[in-house]
Design an enzyme around this catalytic site. Structure first.
Site, PDB file in Angstrom:
ATOM      1  CG  ASP A   1       0.492   0.419   9.353  1.00 37.41           C
ATOM      2  OD1 ASP A   1      -0.149   1.013  10.249  1.00 37.41           O
ATOM      3  OD2 ASP A   1       0.712   0.922   8.238  1.00 37.41           O
TER       4      ASP A   1
ATOM      5  CE  LYS B   1      -2.563   0.060   3.533  1.00 37.26           C
ATOM      6  NZ  LYS B   1      -3.574   0.719   4.377  1.00 37.26           N
TER       7      LYS B   1
ATOM      8  CE  LYS C   1      -1.311   4.198  12.702  1.00 31.03           C
ATOM      9  NZ  LYS C   1      -0.662   4.753  11.487  1.00 31.03           N
TER      10      LYS C   1
ATOM     11  CB  SER D   1       0.277  11.086  11.449  1.00 32.58           C
ATOM     12  OG  SER D   1       0.355  10.472  10.180  1.00 32.58           O
TER      13      SER D   1
END
Length: 447
Positions: free
Chosen positions: A326, A30, A353, A179
């Site tokens: 992740d 991704k 998240k 982030s």
């Protein structure tokens, strides 16, 4: 074996399984799909992206790139090569609305580029997930560059409308505490501004590997970015242009992590997993493989192929999660069956998240019988090598990463687990449950 189509499912039962073996195809990354496609969109000319990820997030990305003015088309029926006619500087006549689904990284990187458009609104059909993720710091930075930003909440929740088109350079600060996506958004935007932009990162910088991936891809696209070694200060000359390229997307390490964790916790020593197309030296991959080794996994790497043998006794470890954020949910799931205590720290950003991947994950794992303790910046795990009881229903909290972790735990339970909300696996890995079936897991649809 019936292929599980998650687009319409809501509940699955995953039975205990002692053996997993096979050579599944790892989904494409991704991270790289997003950045390659944005670089191609911003190029003056035609680019090709080989093996882009196929998921709900990818569909949101495709919608966003078309809204910026790019033309996208598949060159083959198998959807392995995406042709992109770039737009250069984003433009679109009139008002534009972009539905970003539940794709947080897609949203944040498009927010910056959307500031070139005269009027763009970002919306989501996941108000309880992406709709609750903050974007305030990025919107403040875009405002400092000359855009006008409107949000439904002071924290910058969706929907968000940006009135842009007349941006300028200068000096801005951006927080990296919540982030790294805010910084990446500005880095993609900056070269197309007609003036030099200097960016100062304040409050630390989470998830630095993703910023390094952004910088690598910008270099590939012909963009020059000056920065210090600690990624705190950046200078980007204005008036640069992205160059058309051909990009090949590697396999996705976070998806691979879920399969590796499932095999690592399998009790049968004949369990064996072989995963190809995993890029050596990857910014996420290297620390991920180190984390599995720290837990005692029997793991070998040969070029772009990772082989893991299950049925080995895992042991507790202290793991810094910032570089592999992740992957933490599935690593926590694996640690639930290790000997001794594990600590996953430096992971506070997991609170923000698709779900609260600290509190929500721990709540569901405890329902299943795991010994886990959530903290503000960490998760403590007391391993239970003999397995857990299971036999309950657990909720995926509309989060693909939580679903993967719960599936791993279900396989080592005595009575299996029923997972709800499993359709959300399509966000990143639509065929995850089918892959587990093909590896030997017993998974049943519940109507």
């Amino acid at each position: 074996m019936t292929k599980i189509a998650t687009s319409s499912l809501q509940r699955l039962y995953i039975a205990p399984s002692s053996r997993l073996a096979g050579t599944p195809i790892v989904p494409s990354s991704k991270y790289y799909t997003l950045r390659y496609l944005l670089a191609a969109t911003l190029a003056d000319g035609e680019s090709r992206v080989f093996f882009p990820a196929e998921s709900d997030d990818s569909e949101a990305l495709f919608r966003g790139c078309r809204a910026l003015g790019a033309e996208l088309s598949w060159e083959d029926e198998q959807h392995t090569v995406l042709h992109v006619r770039g737009v250069g500087i984003p433009h679109n006549d009139g008002s534009v609305t972009i539905d970003v689904g539940n794709a947080g990284a897609v949203l944040r990187l498009l927010l910056g580029l959307g500031a070139f458009l005269p009027d763009v609104t970002f919306v989501t059909d996941h108000p309880q997930s992406l709709g609750k993720r903050p974007n305030r710091e990025l919107l403040e930075a875009l405002t400092a560059l000359g855009a006008t930003c409107e949000s439904s909440d002071p924290e910058g929740y969706l929907p968000i409308t940006i009135h842009g088109g007349k941006l300028h350079g200068g000096e801005i600060a951006i927080s990296g505490a919540r982030s790294s996506q805010y910084l990446s958004s500005l880095l993609f935007l900056a070269p197309l501004i007609g003036e030099t932009l200097e960016i100062e990162v304040v409050d630390g910088l989470k998830s630095q590997p993703f910023v390094r991936i952004t910088l690598d891809i910008l270099r590939m696209a012909g963009i020059a970015v000056e920065h210090d070694s600690e990624l705190r200060h950046f200078t980007i000359a204005g008036g640069q242009r992205y160059q058309p390229r051909e990009y090949v997307v590697p396999g996705d390490y976070p998806s691979a992590a879920a399969l590796l964790a499932a095999c690592a916790t399998a009790s049968d020593p004949s369990s064996l997993l072989q995963l190809a197309r995993l890029q050596p030296g990857d910014e996420v991959g290297e620390p991920l493989l180190a984390a599995f080794r720290a837990l005692g996994a029997d793991l070998q790497v040969n070029n772009d192929t990772v082989t893991l043998r299950g049925g080995r006794r895992l042991h507790g470890a202290d793991i810094d999660g910032d570089q592999i954020i992740d992957c933490i949910p599935v690593l926590v799931a694996a640690a639930c069956f290790a000997e001794g205590e594990s600590v996953f720290y430096n992971i506070e950003s997991l609170h923000y998240k698709e779900s609260d991947r600290i509190d929500d994950l721990c709540a569901e794992l405890r329902k299943a019988g795991c010994a886990v303790m959530p903290r503000q910046d960490s998760i403590l795990v007391q391993g239970r090598p003999r397995g857990i009881e299971g036999g309950v229903e657990v909720d995926g909290h509309s989060d693909h990463r939580v679903l993967m972790a719960l599936a791993i735990v279900a396989l080592r339970s005595q009575r299996g687990l029923t997972l709800t909300g499993v359709e959300h696996i399509a966000k990143s890995y639509p065929h995850f449950f089918t892959e587990l079936q093909q590896l030997g897991a017993d998974i049943q649809f519940i109507s």
